[in-house]
Design a protein around this motif. Sequence first.
Motif, PDB file in Angstrom:
ATOM      1  N   LEU B  21       0.955  -1.116   0.128  1.00  0.00           N
ATOM      2  CA  LEU B  21      -0.061   0.101  -0.020  1.00  0.00           C
ATOM      3  C   LEU B  21       0.886   1.243   0.044  1.00  0.00           C
ATOM      4  O   LEU B  21       1.662   1.149   0.682  1.00  0.00           O
ATOM      5  CB  LEU B  21      -0.917   0.009   1.366  1.00  0.00           C
ATOM      6  CG  LEU B  21      -1.993  -1.068   1.498  1.00  0.00           C
ATOM      7  CD1 LEU B  21      -2.699  -0.420   2.671  1.00  0.00           C
ATOM      8  CD2 LEU B  21      -2.640  -1.240   0.336  1.00  0.00           C
ATOM      9  N   LYS B  23      -0.780   4.511  -1.651  1.00  0.00           N
ATOM     10  CA  LYS B  23      -1.647   5.722  -1.511  1.00  0.00           C
ATOM     11  C   LYS B  23      -1.940   6.361  -0.407  1.00  0.00           C
ATOM     12  O   LYS B  23      -2.288   5.684   0.723  1.00  0.00           O
ATOM     13  CB  LYS B  23      -2.900   5.381  -2.260  1.00  0.00           C
ATOM     14  CG  LYS B  23      -2.944   5.459  -3.842  1.00  0.00           C
ATOM     15  CD  LYS B  23      -4.460   5.226  -4.234  1.00  0.00           C
ATOM     16  CE  LYS B  23      -4.841   3.692  -4.604  1.00  0.00           C
ATOM     17  NZ  LYS B  23      -5.943   3.676  -5.118  1.00  0.00           N
ATOM     18  N   GLU B  25      -4.551   7.661   1.119  1.00  0.00           N
ATOM     19  CA  GLU B  25      -5.831   7.337   1.861  1.00  0.00           C
ATOM     20  C   GLU B  25      -5.821   5.859   2.466  1.00  0.00           C
ATOM     21  O   GLU B  25      -5.997   5.487   3.481  1.00  0.00           O
ATOM     22  CB  GLU B  25      -7.052   7.262   0.822  1.00  0.00           C
ATOM     23  CG  GLU B  25      -7.321   8.566   0.365  1.00  0.00           C
ATOM     24  CD  GLU B  25      -6.508   8.684  -1.361  1.00  0.00           C
ATOM     25  OE1 GLU B  25      -5.573   8.111  -1.261  1.00  0.00           O
ATOM     26  OE2 GLU B  25      -7.248   9.287  -2.153  1.00  0.00           O
ATOM     27  N   ASP B  26      -4.705   5.099   1.687  1.00  0.00           N
ATOM     28  CA  ASP B  26      -4.821   3.662   2.317  1.00  0.00           C
ATOM     29  C   ASP B  26      -3.761   3.628   3.209  1.00  0.00           C
ATOM     30  O   ASP B  26      -3.973   2.743   4.213  1.00  0.00           O
ATOM     31  CB  ASP B  26      -4.006   2.963   1.103  1.00  0.00           C
ATOM     32  CG  ASP B  26      -5.224   2.560   0.083  1.00  0.00           C
ATOM     33  OD1 ASP B  26      -6.208   2.953   0.240  1.00  0.00           O
ATOM     34  OD2 ASP B  26      -4.594   2.301  -1.126  1.00  0.00           O
ATOM     35  N   LEU B  28      -3.316   5.939   5.960  1.00  0.00           N
ATOM     36  CA  LEU B  28      -3.870   6.727   7.118  1.00  0.00           C
ATOM     37  C   LEU B  28      -4.165   5.959   8.322  1.00  0.00           C
ATOM     38  O   LEU B  28      -3.560   6.239   9.301  1.00  0.00           O
ATOM     39  CB  LEU B  28      -5.291   7.393   6.644  1.00  0.00           C
ATOM     40  CG  LEU B  28      -5.065   8.762   6.204  1.00  0.00           C
ATOM     41  CD1 LEU B  28      -6.615   9.366   6.005  1.00  0.00           C
ATOM     42  CD2 LEU B  28      -4.265   9.756   7.375  1.00  0.00           C
ATOM     43  N   VAL B  29      -4.721   4.815   8.191  1.00  0.00           N
ATOM     44  CA  VAL B  29      -5.023   4.033   9.256  1.00  0.00           C
ATOM     45  C   VAL B  29      -3.980   3.522   9.983  1.00  0.00           C
ATOM     46  O   VAL B  29      -3.850   3.123  11.240  1.00  0.00           O
ATOM     47  CB  VAL B  29      -6.285   3.019   9.159  1.00  0.00           C
ATOM     48  CG1 VAL B  29      -5.934   1.946   8.227  1.00  0.00           C
ATOM     49  CG2 VAL B  29      -6.838   2.531  10.326  1.00  0.00           C
ATOM     50  N   TYR B  30      -2.615   3.176   9.153  1.00  0.00           N
ATOM     51  CA  TYR B  30      -1.449   2.738   9.704  1.00  0.00           C
ATOM     52  C   TYR B  30      -0.699   3.783  10.608  1.00  0.00           C
ATOM     53  O   TYR B  30       0.333   3.250  10.825  1.00  0.00           O
ATOM     54  CB  TYR B  30      -1.020   2.143   8.700  1.00  0.00           C
ATOM     55  CG  TYR B  30      -1.671   0.864   8.047  1.00  0.00           C
ATOM     56  CD1 TYR B  30      -1.445  -0.656   8.623  1.00  0.00           C
ATOM     57  CD2 TYR B  30      -2.235   1.003   6.811  1.00  0.00           C
ATOM     58  CE1 TYR B  30      -2.293  -1.400   8.156  1.00  0.00           C
ATOM     59  CE2 TYR B  30      -2.997  -0.032   6.381  1.00  0.00           C
ATOM     60  CZ  TYR B  30      -3.075  -1.330   7.019  1.00  0.00           C
ATOM     61  OH  TYR B  30      -3.804  -2.380   6.603  1.00  0.00           O
ATOM     62  N   GLU B  31      -1.297   4.788  10.508  1.00  0.00           N
ATOM     63  CA  GLU B  31      -0.389   5.931  11.391  1.00  0.00           C
ATOM     64  C   GLU B  31      -0.745   5.602  12.950  1.00  0.00           C
ATOM     65  O   GLU B  31      -0.267   6.422  13.756  1.00  0.00           O
ATOM     66  CB  GLU B  31      -0.926   7.291  10.868  1.00  0.00           C
ATOM     67  CG  GLU B  31      -2.227   7.634  11.397  1.00  0.00           C
ATOM     68  CD  GLU B  31      -2.626   9.185  11.202  1.00  0.00           C
ATOM     69  OE1 GLU B  31      -1.817  10.097  10.842  1.00  0.00           O
ATOM     70  OE2 GLU B  31      -3.699   9.700  11.088  1.00  0.00           O
ATOM     71  N   LEU B  32      -1.886   4.797  13.365  1.00  0.00           N
ATOM     72  CA  LEU B  32      -1.919   4.826  14.782  1.00  0.00           C
ATOM     73  C   LEU B  32      -2.191   3.407  15.420  1.00  0.00           C
ATOM     74  O   LEU B  32      -2.324   2.547  14.635  1.00  0.00           O
ATOM     75  CB  LEU B  32      -3.050   5.603  14.847  1.00  0.00           C
ATOM     76  CG  LEU B  32      -4.278   5.378  14.170  1.00  0.00           C
ATOM     77  CD1 LEU B  32      -4.955   4.429  14.558  1.00  0.00           C
ATOM     78  CD2 LEU B  32      -5.485   6.629  14.515  1.00  0.00           C
ATOM     79  N   ASP B  33      -2.032   3.247  16.518  1.00  0.00           N
ATOM     80  CA  ASP B  33      -2.493   1.943  17.243  1.00  0.00           C
ATOM     81  C   ASP B  33      -3.554   2.357  18.127  1.00  0.00           C
ATOM     82  O   ASP B  33      -4.287   3.277  17.810  1.00  0.00           O
ATOM     83  CB  ASP B  33      -1.445   1.215  17.623  1.00  0.00           C
ATOM     84  CG  ASP B  33      -0.596   1.991  18.820  1.00  0.00           C
ATOM     85  OD1 ASP B  33      -0.984   3.064  19.090  1.00  0.00           O
ATOM     86  OD2 ASP B  33       0.348   1.465  19.285  1.00  0.00           O
ATOM     87  N   ARG B  38       0.853   9.382  16.910  1.00  0.00           N
ATOM     88  CA  ARG B  38       0.604   9.115  15.523  1.00  0.00           C
ATOM     89  C   ARG B  38       1.815   9.252  14.447  1.00  0.00           C
ATOM     90  O   ARG B  38       2.405  10.567  14.800  1.00  0.00           O
ATOM     91  CB  ARG B  38      -0.481  10.125  14.927  1.00  0.00           C
ATOM     92  CG  ARG B  38      -1.932   9.612  15.275  1.00  0.00           C
ATOM     93  CD  ARG B  38      -2.920  10.654  14.944  1.00  0.00           C
ATOM     94  NE  ARG B  38      -3.917  10.149  16.116  1.00  0.00           N
ATOM     95  CZ  ARG B  38      -5.080  10.289  15.776  1.00  0.00           C
ATOM     96  NH1 ARG B  38      -5.458  11.145  14.791  1.00  0.00           N
ATOM     97  NH2 ARG B  38      -5.820  10.015  16.858  1.00  0.00           N
ATOM     98  N   LEU B  40       2.882   8.836   9.936  1.00  0.00           N
ATOM     99  CA  LEU B  40       2.281   8.192   8.752  1.00  0.00           C
ATOM    100  C   LEU B  40       3.270   7.598   8.163  1.00  0.00           C
ATOM    101  O   LEU B  40       4.289   8.171   8.094  1.00  0.00           O
ATOM    102  CB  LEU B  40       1.731   9.162   8.032  1.00  0.00           C
ATOM    103  CG  LEU B  40       0.367   9.665   7.657  1.00  0.00           C
ATOM    104  CD1 LEU B  40       0.125  10.860   6.616  1.00  0.00           C
ATOM    105  CD2 LEU B  40      -0.505   8.441   7.233  1.00  0.00           C
ATOM    106  N   PHE B  46       2.628  -6.240   3.014  1.00  0.00           N
ATOM    107  CA  PHE B  46       2.225  -7.486   3.630  1.00  0.00           C
ATOM    108  C   PHE B  46       2.773  -8.731   3.169  1.00  0.00           C
ATOM    109  O   PHE B  46       2.398  -9.415   2.040  1.00  0.00           O
ATOM    110  CB  PHE B  46       0.764  -7.734   3.379  1.00  0.00           C
ATOM    111  CG  PHE B  46      -0.091  -6.242   3.643  1.00  0.00           C
ATOM    112  CD1 PHE B  46      -0.743  -6.493   5.149  1.00  0.00           C
ATOM    113  CD2 PHE B  46      -0.179  -5.218   2.976  1.00  0.00           C
ATOM    114  CE1 PHE B  46      -1.219  -5.449   5.597  1.00  0.00           C
ATOM    115  CE2 PHE B  46      -0.948  -4.026   3.451  1.00  0.00           C
ATOM    116  CZ  PHE B  46      -1.615  -4.148   4.620  1.00  0.00           C
ATOM    117  N   GLY B  73      -2.323  -3.719  15.270  1.00  0.00           N
ATOM    118  CA  GLY B  73      -2.643  -2.468  15.608  1.00  0.00           C
ATOM    119  C   GLY B  73      -3.453  -2.075  16.746  1.00  0.00           C
ATOM    120  O   GLY B  73      -3.971  -0.969  17.068  1.00  0.00           O
ATOM    121  N   ALA B  92      -0.665  -9.406   8.707  1.00  0.00           N
ATOM    122  CA  ALA B  92      -1.994  -9.613   8.377  1.00  0.00           C
ATOM    123  C   ALA B  92      -2.175 -10.706   7.598  1.00  0.00           C
ATOM    124  O   ALA B  92      -2.951 -11.656   7.651  1.00  0.00           O
ATOM    125  CB  ALA B  92      -3.004  -8.550   8.064  1.00  0.00           C
TER     126      ALA B  92
END
Lengths: 420, 482
Positions: B21, B23, B25-26, B28-33, B38, B40, B46, B73, B92
């Motif tokens: 990944l 992009k 948008e893809d 973003l969620v991987y910037e946090l646990d 935070r 990016l 994977f 995460g 994952a």
Amino acid sequence: MAASETPGWPLAEDAPDTADLAKCVHCGLCVNACPTYAITGLEVESPRGRIHLARAVAEERIPLTEAVQGHWELCLQCRACEAVCPSGVPYGRIMERARAQLDAAPPSKGWERRLRRFALRNVIARPRVLAALLAPVRWFARSPLRGLLRRSGVLRFTGPLGRLEAQLGRPGRPYRPRDNAGDGDVALFTGCVMSELFGDAHRASMRVLERSGARAFAPRGQGCCGALSAHDGDLAQARRLARANIATFEASGAETIVVNSAGCGAAMKEYGELLAGDPDSADRAEAMAARVIDFSEYLAGRDLPAGRLEGRIAYQDACHLAHAQGISAEPRALLGALDGCELVETEGADMCCGAAGIYSLIQPAMSGELRARKAAQFREHKPDVIVTANPGCQMQYEAAVREAGIEARVLHLAEALDSE
Amino acid sequence: MTVSAGLLQALRDVVGKEHVLHKPEDLLVYELDGTIDRSLPDAVVFPGNTEEVQAVVRACNGFDVPVTPRGAGTGLSGGAVPTRQGVVLATARMRRILDVDPVERTATVEPGVPNIQLSEIAAEHGLFYAPDPSSQKACTIGGNVAENAGGPHCLALGVTTNHVIGMEVVTASGEVEWLGSHGPDPVGYDLRGVFIGSEGTLGIATKVVVRLVPVPDTVVTLLAIFDDVESASETVSAVIGAGLVPAALEMMDRVTLQAAEAGLRCGYPPDAGAVLLIELDGIEEVVRGQVTQARAACNEHGATEIRTATEPAERELLWKGRKGAIGALGRIAPNYYLLDGVVPRSRLVETMGEVARISEGYGFPVANVFHAGDGNLHPCLLFDEREPGTTARVLEAGAAIMRVCVEAGGALTGEHGVGFEKNRFMPWLYSETDLENMRRVRGVFGNEGAFNPCKVLPEGTGCGEMAHQQGALAAAGPDAYV
């Protein structure tokens, strides 16, 4: 909500509520409950990921792009995440409002969205148009032509039509409100597609309700509950349909409104939320929602003489019954009380089958992956009867049974309870 | 952007285009646990097997780009946050159960397998996997190994390191090695023990052999209700003092009970001051005696009511509230800062008082959940990050609480790890020589500083320290050696 609070949203009045978004503490406990995460392993295809995208759009960190749209549209709205969320994040509501933004300014697939909106507004929500369109479908389902087409293999090349054919059972006569428009203490909600293609389930529901001592009827003038429109982000249409149903059921005088379709029941129990911003309807919507009860929930509190159904029954939870309404024990208890049957628990019975309203038509690949999981379970357990409580799921299980290559009947819960 | 087109191509060559990944948008969620920190990543990759993990690590090393491993995460110390951007290596796709051996009572799994799944598959052999973090439905075994995860049921049976026999790992330098053994008795230096709890700074476990234990014959869960935390704490000491080692011994305070009950409807008394969950298991006759002893201890210290659950469904309901309690705090505040400290059991009551004083001073309501049996505190400070400056102040309050734990003779973490969150506090516990020795251990595994950077040990520069974290440290006091 003031538009200035949500600069990133094209449709401010139906923007995801910042307080709803703030409820997510991104603990991640939802990810494994999510079917699309289970298939993809991508957190961006999980509830936490989709909520985080919504926050980012609201905060103007990112624009509403095609990629964001893709992640939101892959969501089944099964709400399995809501059932496991300790923080009580109203995910279903967030996603409906996120999709309302897509509806207002679709980054891509604009014509698809417009077509869908047209069909939902002008076919599904119009009983006569729907009846006219589905009459030939019912005829086709029982005609020799169907067998011929199947054997010829030509259906494999017809895309969505072929997929619909695989989902089609053998629908009986329709059951419309005018068929039982008298009065009584319990009103049956007949819905849209359900009344045209699942008349047998409605007739069975009526008989079972009567056996439980209720005086049931189907008030005239009722129509689509609006769930399909709401899930797709057309909240204006969902509100219109809700208002019409509220008027009908107020006039019916019924104390209790029994709903035998999980998706409709969940939507109607949330009418209060849907119309919260409408001063004329808010209180009436709350009052109506409080009268809505699921078919199995209603029967669980009554004395129903046990019916009889031979064979091994695999009950599959409808998501909007188990996750959105928290009802999973009642249908099992009712089925367990049937003479001659053995309840079989299959793995993932409470995971979405991939039907999800119109999802199987617009996301065939993901829908197919989820259906295949069900088919694999059916192959392993070889049930004689598969029971569920939502028309879309029933159609998906017809296809799954065929995919599994087993002989099993797919029944609505009411039909199973109606057997003697 | 620290990931060049060349590295991106190299990663795609290893795992396939669809498993990288990049992009925005893809990513973003991987910037946090599960925590506040935070950052990016530039790409998320994977890998599907050990060889691919190795090739990814080597490619990143070759391009001198940081690698941060990630399970589900759900971590609570920022361990999976890519503090210096670079590549997140997510496990994952590696979620296969490779082997279950009911005779040896072991299972071999890939790192992405969710914790709960181990117990589910072991159940058919009458076995289960003991460490049960509250996030067990989501968190992965790989993440558990990294954090040496605990859980309510670790009081009697021990934490992750007591249940992982051996591991195949890809080290920070990209070597594939086996640590520990397949059997119970490794000889020589215990590198397995060094690796477990290293918070993803030494490498990535790619296969994990875990011990499974028999499901006990009889399990009884008691819910004892008290007017205040003090009486509940005294009961904890009394239970342990009576020679009992319950399978679990958990405490929740009033704020937590109210949130849990509102969110999860598990039958907790929302007006109680504190409750204890005491679980006793083993052979029926023994358990019966222990239940009598535990009830006596509760009564003696002012329990107003004791409920007993023996049926699985009843017990599950009591535990549902406890396991979801932290998340349920989202119902009463938009954010919480969940702390993880340890104090000697005898200092529990006094430390609780300090925690209350500090949180009141900062104006944050506090909810307390703890593994009372082993003195592991989880105060949760409730706040709203949307109010400007609040995040910095809540971190400051958290630092002050950690300081109190350390000064009471405790530790910085019971089970969540040091991560990025608390690396600056390490000098409170360790001398510069200690820290230097730990850095040298890293070097042994080939970590030159770019493998899960900025975690566990305090780093000088380049870790994007935020001003509020510096402030938190300053407010907590000088970097004294305690």
